[in-house]
Scaffold this motif. Structure first.
Motif, mmCIF file in Angstrom:
data_model
loop_
_atom_site.group_PDB
_atom_site.id
_atom_site.type_symbol
_atom_site.label_atom_id
_atom_site.label_comp_id
_atom_site.label_asym_id
_atom_site.label_seq_id
_atom_site.Cartn_x
_atom_site.Cartn_y
_atom_site.Cartn_z
ATOM 1 N N GLY A 96 0.811 -1.215 0.000
ATOM 2 C CA GLY A 96 0.000 0.000 0.000
ATOM 3 C C GLY A 96 0.842 1.260 0.000
ATOM 4 O O GLY A 96 0.509 2.241 -0.669
ATOM 5 N N ARG A 97 1.947 1.236 0.735
ATOM 6 C CA ARG A 97 2.822 2.408 0.788
ATOM 7 C C ARG A 97 3.463 2.693 -0.568
ATOM 8 O O ARG A 97 3.755 3.849 -0.876
ATOM 9 N N ARG A 98 3.709 1.637 -1.341
ATOM 10 C CA ARG A 98 4.341 1.826 -2.653
ATOM 11 C C ARG A 98 3.316 2.146 -3.735
ATOM 12 O O ARG A 98 3.517 3.037 -4.539
ATOM 13 N N PHE A 99 2.218 1.385 -3.767
ATOM 14 C CA PHE A 99 1.232 1.576 -4.825
ATOM 15 C C PHE A 99 0.247 2.703 -4.514
ATOM 16 O O PHE A 99 -0.255 3.345 -5.420
ATOM 17 N N GLY A 100 -0.028 2.947 -3.238
ATOM 18 C CA GLY A 100 -1.007 3.956 -2.832
ATOM 19 C C GLY A 100 -0.767 5.338 -3.415
ATOM 20 O O GLY A 100 -1.693 5.956 -3.949
ATOM 21 N N PRO A 101 0.461 5.867 -3.347
ATOM 22 C CA PRO A 101 0.707 7.198 -3.898
ATOM 23 C C PRO A 101 0.414 7.291 -5.399
ATOM 24 O O PRO A 101 0.158 8.378 -5.912
ATOM 25 N N HIS A 102 0.448 6.154 -6.082
ATOM 26 C CA HIS A 102 0.153 6.139 -7.514
ATOM 27 C C HIS A 102 -1.348 5.969 -7.782
ATOM 28 O O HIS A 102 -1.778 5.985 -8.926
ATOM 29 N N GLN A 103 -2.105 5.764 -6.716
ATOM 30 C CA GLN A 103 -3.559 5.594 -6.789
ATOM 31 C C GLN A 103 -3.964 4.471 -7.739
ATOM 32 O O GLN A 103 -4.877 4.619 -8.551
ATOM 33 N N VAL A 104 -3.252 3.338 -7.628
ATOM 34 C CA VAL A 104 -3.599 2.149 -8.395
ATOM 35 C C VAL A 104 -3.729 0.966 -7.448
ATOM 36 O O VAL A 104 -3.091 0.931 -6.396
ATOM 37 N N ALA A 105 -4.567 0.034 -7.810
ATOM 38 C CA ALA A 105 -4.769 -1.191 -7.039
ATOM 39 C C ALA A 105 -4.871 -2.348 -8.035
ATOM 40 O O ALA A 105 -5.953 -2.868 -8.286
ATOM 41 N N PRO A 106 -3.741 -2.721 -8.648
ATOM 42 C CA PRO A 106 -3.799 -3.719 -9.719
ATOM 43 C C PRO A 106 -4.308 -5.071 -9.232
ATOM 44 O O PRO A 106 -4.047 -5.459 -8.089
ATOM 45 N N PRO A 107 -5.047 -5.781 -10.102
ATOM 46 C CA PRO A 107 -5.448 -7.140 -9.763
ATOM 47 C C PRO A 107 -4.204 -7.959 -9.421
ATOM 48 O O PRO A 107 -3.147 -7.775 -10.036
ATOM 49 N N MET A 108 -4.332 -8.831 -8.431
ATOM 50 C CA MET A 108 -3.179 -9.640 -8.024
ATOM 51 C C MET A 108 -3.602 -11.022 -7.588
ATOM 52 O O MET A 108 -4.756 -11.250 -7.223
ATOM 53 N N THR A 109 -2.644 -11.907 -7.626
ATOM 54 C CA THR A 109 -2.793 -13.252 -7.089
ATOM 55 C C THR A 109 -1.644 -13.479 -6.124
ATOM 56 O O THR A 109 -0.493 -13.167 -6.443
ATOM 57 N N LEU A 110 -1.938 -13.997 -4.948
ATOM 58 C CA LEU A 110 -0.927 -14.350 -3.953
ATOM 59 C C LEU A 110 -0.968 -15.857 -3.762
ATOM 60 O O LEU A 110 -2.021 -16.410 -3.428
ATOM 61 N N LEU A 111 0.162 -16.497 -3.996
ATOM 62 C CA LEU A 111 0.251 -17.950 -3.856
ATOM 63 C C LEU A 111 1.285 -18.322 -2.810
ATOM 64 O O LEU A 111 2.377 -17.740 -2.779
ATOM 65 N N GLY A 112 0.954 -19.296 -1.992
ATOM 66 C CA GLY A 112 1.922 -19.869 -1.070
ATOM 67 C C GLY A 112 2.692 -20.964 -1.783
ATOM 68 O O GLY A 112 2.104 -21.786 -2.485
ATOM 69 N N VAL A 113 4.007 -20.941 -1.648
ATOM 70 C CA VAL A 113 4.869 -21.922 -2.295
ATOM 71 C C VAL A 113 5.809 -22.532 -1.259
ATOM 72 O O VAL A 113 6.059 -21.934 -0.215
ATOM 73 N N THR A 114 6.330 -23.706 -1.571
ATOM 74 C CA THR A 114 7.234 -24.358 -0.620
ATOM 75 C C THR A 114 8.629 -23.762 -0.645
ATOM 76 O O THR A 114 9.323 -23.770 0.366
ATOM 77 N N ARG A 115 9.045 -23.248 -1.816
ATOM 78 C CA ARG A 115 10.331 -22.560 -1.909
ATOM 79 C C ARG A 115 10.371 -21.746 -3.189
ATOM 80 O O ARG A 115 9.563 -21.931 -4.080
ATOM 81 N N LEU A 116 11.351 -20.845 -3.235
ATOM 82 C CA LEU A 116 11.586 -20.045 -4.434
ATOM 83 C C LEU A 116 12.911 -20.497 -5.053
ATOM 84 O O LEU A 116 13.545 -21.428 -4.571
ATOM 85 N N ALA A 117 13.335 -19.841 -6.128
ATOM 86 C CA ALA A 117 14.483 -20.299 -6.907
ATOM 87 C C ALA A 117 15.779 -20.430 -6.106
ATOM 88 O O ALA A 117 16.526 -21.379 -6.293
ATOM 89 N N LEU A 118 16.042 -19.466 -5.228
ATOM 90 C CA LEU A 118 17.276 -19.499 -4.446
ATOM 91 C C LEU A 118 16.963 -19.737 -2.974
ATOM 92 O O LEU A 118 16.009 -19.149 -2.435
ATOM 93 N N PRO A 119 17.744 -20.587 -2.304
ATOM 94 C CA PRO A 119 17.526 -20.813 -0.871
ATOM 95 C C PRO A 119 17.552 -19.497 -0.103
ATOM 96 O O PRO A 119 18.361 -18.617 -0.373
ATOM 97 N N GLY A 120 16.647 -19.366 0.840
ATOM 98 C CA GLY A 120 16.574 -18.174 1.673
ATOM 99 C C GLY A 120 15.587 -17.130 1.190
ATOM 100 O O GLY A 120 15.173 -16.273 1.958
ATOM 101 N N LEU A 121 15.212 -17.194 -0.087
ATOM 102 C CA LEU A 121 14.222 -16.239 -0.584
ATOM 103 C C LEU A 121 12.835 -16.662 -0.112
ATOM 104 O O LEU A 121 12.493 -17.839 -0.144
ATOM 105 N N MET A 122 12.036 -15.668 0.307
ATOM 106 C CA MET A 122 10.700 -15.943 0.836
ATOM 107 C C MET A 122 9.592 -15.244 0.067
ATOM 108 O O MET A 122 8.429 -15.552 0.266
ATOM 109 N N PHE A 123 9.937 -14.263 -0.779
ATOM 110 C CA PHE A 123 8.929 -13.426 -1.442
ATOM 111 C C PHE A 123 9.389 -13.115 -2.854
ATOM 112 O O PHE A 123 10.549 -12.759 -3.080
ATOM 113 N N GLU A 124 8.462 -13.233 -3.799
ATOM 114 C CA GLU A 124 8.736 -12.894 -5.194
ATOM 115 C C GLU A 124 7.518 -12.209 -5.781
ATOM 116 O O GLU A 124 6.389 -12.624 -5.524
ATOM 117 N N ILE A 125 7.754 -11.167 -6.567
ATOM 118 C CA ILE A 125 6.658 -10.419 -7.160
ATOM 119 C C ILE A 125 6.928 -10.226 -8.648
ATOM 120 O O ILE A 125 8.011 -9.793 -9.037
#
Length: 131
Positions: A96-125
């Motif tokens: 919200g802090r990043r997108f809010g000033p631009h006054q946009v709320a793009p459609p999104m999907t949030l998925l839980g995954v067991t891991r990402l490409a590199l060990p230690g990463l927890m979030f990808e957008i």
């Protein structure tokens, strides 16, 4: 470019996104690869710190957009992957802090995954942007 929100229900607006958007008048499209909490050399940063990882992933997304002459106001679709959905959601105020000033709320999907490409990463957008 003109954006028209499509929200048959209002619950998603309270969470910071639209169910859909009609995009008219766009002439350019940018499809961004997933951005994570890595530095300029691709090394993971902020181990075990979801908030730090979200913030850096957003920094990296903004850098990719800027490289194409765009910013967050041009984002029309987000895909988000998290190894801990609850931890991601508890830090979504950063979105919200990043997108809010631009006054946009793009459609999104949030998925839980067991891991990402590199060990230690927890979030990808990943994002699609239009201008």
């Amino acid at each position: 470019m003109e954006r028209t929100a499509v929200n048959p229900w209002d619950w998603s607006i309270k969470l910071g996104y639209h169910q859909a958007e009609v995009i008219e008048g766009a002439t350019r499209q940018l499809i961004c690869a997933g951005q994570t909490a890595v530095d300029g050399a691709g090394a993971p940063q902020h181990p075990d710190d979801m908030r730090g990882q979200i913030s850096l992933a957003l920094d990296n997304l903004e850098a990719v957009l800027a490289g194409a002459g765009l910013d967050l106001s041009h984002v029309v679709k987000l895909g988000i992957y998290a190894t801990d959905v609850d931890a991601a959601l508890s830090n979504f105020d950063l979105m919200g802090r990043r997108f809010g000033p631009h006054q946009v709320a793009p459609p999104m999907t949030l998925l839980g995954v067991t891991r990402l490409a590199l060990p230690g990463l927890m979030f990808e957008i990943e994002a699609t942007a239009m201008a």
